[in-house]
Design a protein around this motif. Structure first.
Motif, PDB file in Angstrom:
ATOM      1  N   LYS A  51       0.851  -1.202   0.000  1.00 10.93           N
ATOM      2  CA  LYS A  51       0.000   0.000   0.000  1.00 10.93           C
ATOM      3  C   LYS A  51       0.880   1.244   0.000  1.00 10.93           C
ATOM      4  O   LYS A  51       1.828   1.346   0.787  1.00 10.93           O
ATOM      5  N   LYS A  52       0.511   2.198  -0.862  1.00 16.30           N
ATOM      6  CA  LYS A  52       1.214   3.489  -0.914  1.00 16.30           C
ATOM      7  C   LYS A  52       0.257   4.551  -0.376  1.00 16.30           C
ATOM      8  O   LYS A  52      -0.824   4.768  -0.943  1.00 16.30           O
ATOM      9  N   LYS A  81      -6.175   4.129  -6.540  1.00 21.46           N
ATOM     10  CA  LYS A  81      -6.473   2.743  -6.949  1.00 21.46           C
ATOM     11  C   LYS A  81      -7.819   2.312  -6.396  1.00 21.46           C
ATOM     12  O   LYS A  81      -8.254   2.828  -5.353  1.00 21.46           O
ATOM     13  N   LYS A  82      -8.456   1.341  -7.045  1.00 17.31           N
ATOM     14  CA  LYS A  82      -9.639   0.698  -6.475  1.00 17.31           C
ATOM     15  C   LYS A  82      -9.231   0.072  -5.136  1.00 17.31           C
ATOM     16  O   LYS A  82      -8.132  -0.503  -5.044  1.00 17.31           O
ATOM     17  N   GLY A  83     -10.055   0.244  -4.121  1.00 15.94           N
ATOM     18  CA  GLY A  83      -9.685  -0.297  -2.807  1.00 15.94           C
ATOM     19  C   GLY A  83      -8.970   0.724  -1.938  1.00 15.94           C
ATOM     20  O   GLY A  83      -8.561   0.415  -0.817  1.00 15.94           O
ATOM     21  N   SER A  84      -8.839   1.963  -2.458  1.00 16.36           N
ATOM     22  CA  SER A  84      -8.164   3.009  -1.667  1.00 16.36           C
ATOM     23  C   SER A  84      -8.995   3.382  -0.447  1.00 16.36           C
ATOM     24  O   SER A  84     -10.216   3.193  -0.415  1.00 16.36           O
ATOM     25  N   MET A 113     -17.824   8.074  -3.785  1.00 15.23           N
ATOM     26  CA  MET A 113     -16.618   7.366  -4.221  1.00 15.23           C
ATOM     27  C   MET A 113     -16.725   5.854  -4.065  1.00 15.23           C
ATOM     28  O   MET A 113     -15.870   5.113  -4.554  1.00 15.23           O
ATOM     29  N   GLY A 114     -17.801   5.411  -3.422  1.00 17.09           N
ATOM     30  CA  GLY A 114     -17.987   3.975  -3.192  1.00 17.09           C
ATOM     31  C   GLY A 114     -18.007   3.174  -4.488  1.00 17.09           C
ATOM     32  O   GLY A 114     -17.447   2.074  -4.554  1.00 17.09           O
ATOM     33  N   LEU A 115     -18.613   3.747  -5.525  1.00 18.75           N
ATOM     34  CA  LEU A 115     -18.703   3.010  -6.792  1.00 18.75           C
ATOM     35  C   LEU A 115     -17.337   2.833  -7.448  1.00 18.75           C
ATOM     36  O   LEU A 115     -17.138   1.916  -8.238  1.00 18.75           O
ATOM     37  N   ASN A 116     -16.397   3.717  -7.095  1.00 21.29           N
ATOM     38  CA  ASN A 116     -15.016   3.545  -7.590  1.00 21.29           C
ATOM     39  C   ASN A 116     -14.211   2.643  -6.657  1.00 21.29           C
ATOM     40  O   ASN A 116     -12.996   2.537  -6.788  1.00 21.29           O
ATOM     41  N   GLY A 117     -14.883   2.065  -5.670  1.00 20.84           N
ATOM     42  CA  GLY A 117     -14.187   1.171  -4.740  1.00 20.84           C
ATOM     43  C   GLY A 117     -13.318   1.923  -3.751  1.00 20.84           C
ATOM     44  O   GLY A 117     -12.343   1.385  -3.217  1.00 20.84           O
ATOM     45  N   ILE A 118     -13.667   3.191  -3.493  1.00 14.85           N
ATOM     46  CA  ILE A 118     -12.857   3.989  -2.555  1.00 14.85           C
ATOM     47  C   ILE A 118     -13.659   4.213  -1.275  1.00 14.85           C
ATOM     48  O   ILE A 118     -14.828   4.602  -1.328  1.00 14.85           O
ATOM     49  N   ARG A 119     -13.025   3.951  -0.126  1.00 15.10           N
ATOM     50  CA  ARG A 119     -13.699   4.108   1.166  1.00 15.10           C
ATOM     51  C   ARG A 119     -13.260   5.404   1.839  1.00 15.10           C
ATOM     52  O   ARG A 119     -12.122   5.843   1.665  1.00 15.10           O
ATOM     53  N   VAL A 120     -14.187   5.992   2.602  1.00  6.47           N
ATOM     54  CA  VAL A 120     -13.903   7.266   3.281  1.00  6.47           C
ATOM     55  C   VAL A 120     -14.413   7.165   4.712  1.00  6.47           C
ATOM     56  O   VAL A 120     -15.594   6.868   4.938  1.00  6.47           O
TER      57      VAL A 120
END
Ligand SMILES: NC(=O)c1ccc[n+]([C@@H]2O[C@H](COP(=O)([O-])OP(=O)(O)OC[C@H]3O[C@@H](n4cnc5c(N)ncnc54)[C@H](O)[C@@H]3O)[C@@H](O)[C@H]2O)c1
Length: 260
Positions: free
Chosen positions: A7-8, A136-139, A177-184
């Motif tokens: 992870k970066k 990235k997806k999963g960020s 951003m959930g649809l891009n696989g990004i969690r906040v």
């Protein structure tokens, strides 16, 4: 091998070794994340380079989040080094000292109100907007909040309004951003002695009250916050988004301490 191997992650908001952001950076480093740091002003440059060296961090970039061009430059530089990356820690807030004491209604001004919300809340979505295409997806994107967003804490004043806005930002950003696989997510931390908290009038009183009312009677440390941040940046927490996670020894659920 740590659970953040591969992870970066960009960590913002380090000003010295007591910063919550540095506690988080240490926890991410322990789990083998590759890190970049950003720092606010030239005055902090040497200190942040020194702390970066301690953790073997090679990328250190200036960024003033009140300036869109500065945010753009930050991610342009990140993209040159990493191409894509896995998220960032937003550990940034600002209020002038005179807004962290006394009578909120008398001391607030239109200018201070908008500056505080700009740096302490807008900047989170401003950063997400600027780097969305290279995440990235999963960020995982993570910010820092405080219970003064929901309940009145003496002298926290306009920063409480900024944290309420920040927490709402978390939910709307997570939804977009959930649809891009990004969690906040946000961590809502107990009070911790840092440069920022030092400016809140009677901070020691707030600290002592929180500790005595927390369920474990313990001071929350930057290590506690850092370890939760590491979990939230990892795939172990992939089911968690749009949340305000309390790291406060249970203080937020209490109405009275055991000893009262
Ligand atoms: N210390 C606490 O008790 C506590 C409790 C809950 C939440 N928090 C939150 O944790 C976060 C980190 O605060 P901290 O306590 O570690 O203090 P800190 O002073 O170490 O960190 C605040 C950081 O914000 C940065 N910053 C301010 N304005 C900026 C700008 N325009 N551009 C870029 N960076 C800017 C500062 O340079 C500093 O590094 C803040 O959001 C704070 O509200 C702190």
């Amino acid at each position: 091998m740590g659970f953040l191997e591969e992870k970066k992650i960009l960590v913002t908001g380090i000003s010295n070794k007591y910063s919550i952001a540095f506690g988080i950076a240490k926890a991410l480093h322990k789990q083998n994340a590759t890190l970049a740091f950003s720092y606010h002003t030239d005055r902090l440059k040497n200190k942040v380079y020194e702390l970066a060296k301690e953790l073997g961090v090679k990328i250190v970039i200036p960024c003033d989040v009140s300036d869109d061009n500065s945010i753009k430059r930050l991610f342009f530089n990140i993209s040159k080094k990493w191409i894509t990356f896995d998220g960032f820690i937003h550990s940034i807030a600002f209020a002038p000292k005179n807004q962290l004491s006394g009578d909120y209604v008398s001391s607030i001004t239109r200018l201070d109100f908008s500056n505080v919300l700009d740096v302490s809340s807008y900047s989170f979505v401003g950063m997400a907007k600027a780097c969305r295409s290279i995440l990235k997806k999963g960020s995982s994107l993570l910010t820092l909040s405080y219970i003064g967003s929901k309940k009145v804490v003496p002298n926290y004043n306009v920063m409480g309004i900024a944290k309420a806005s920040l927490e709402s930002n978390v939910r709307y950003m997570a939804s977009c951003m959930g649809l891009n696989g990004i969690r906040v997510n946000a961590i809502s931390s107990s009070p911790i002695k840092t440069l920022s908290s030092y400016h809140i009038k009677n901070f020691k009183k707030i600290l002592n009250h929180t500790t005595s009312r927390s369920l474990n009677n313990n001071l929350t440390t930057v290590e506690d916050v850092g370890n939760t941040a590491a979990f939230l940046c990892s795939d172990l927490s992939k089911g968690i988004t749009g949340q305000i996670i309390y790291v406060d020894g249970g203080f937020n659920i209490t109405a009275m301490s055991n000893s009262e």
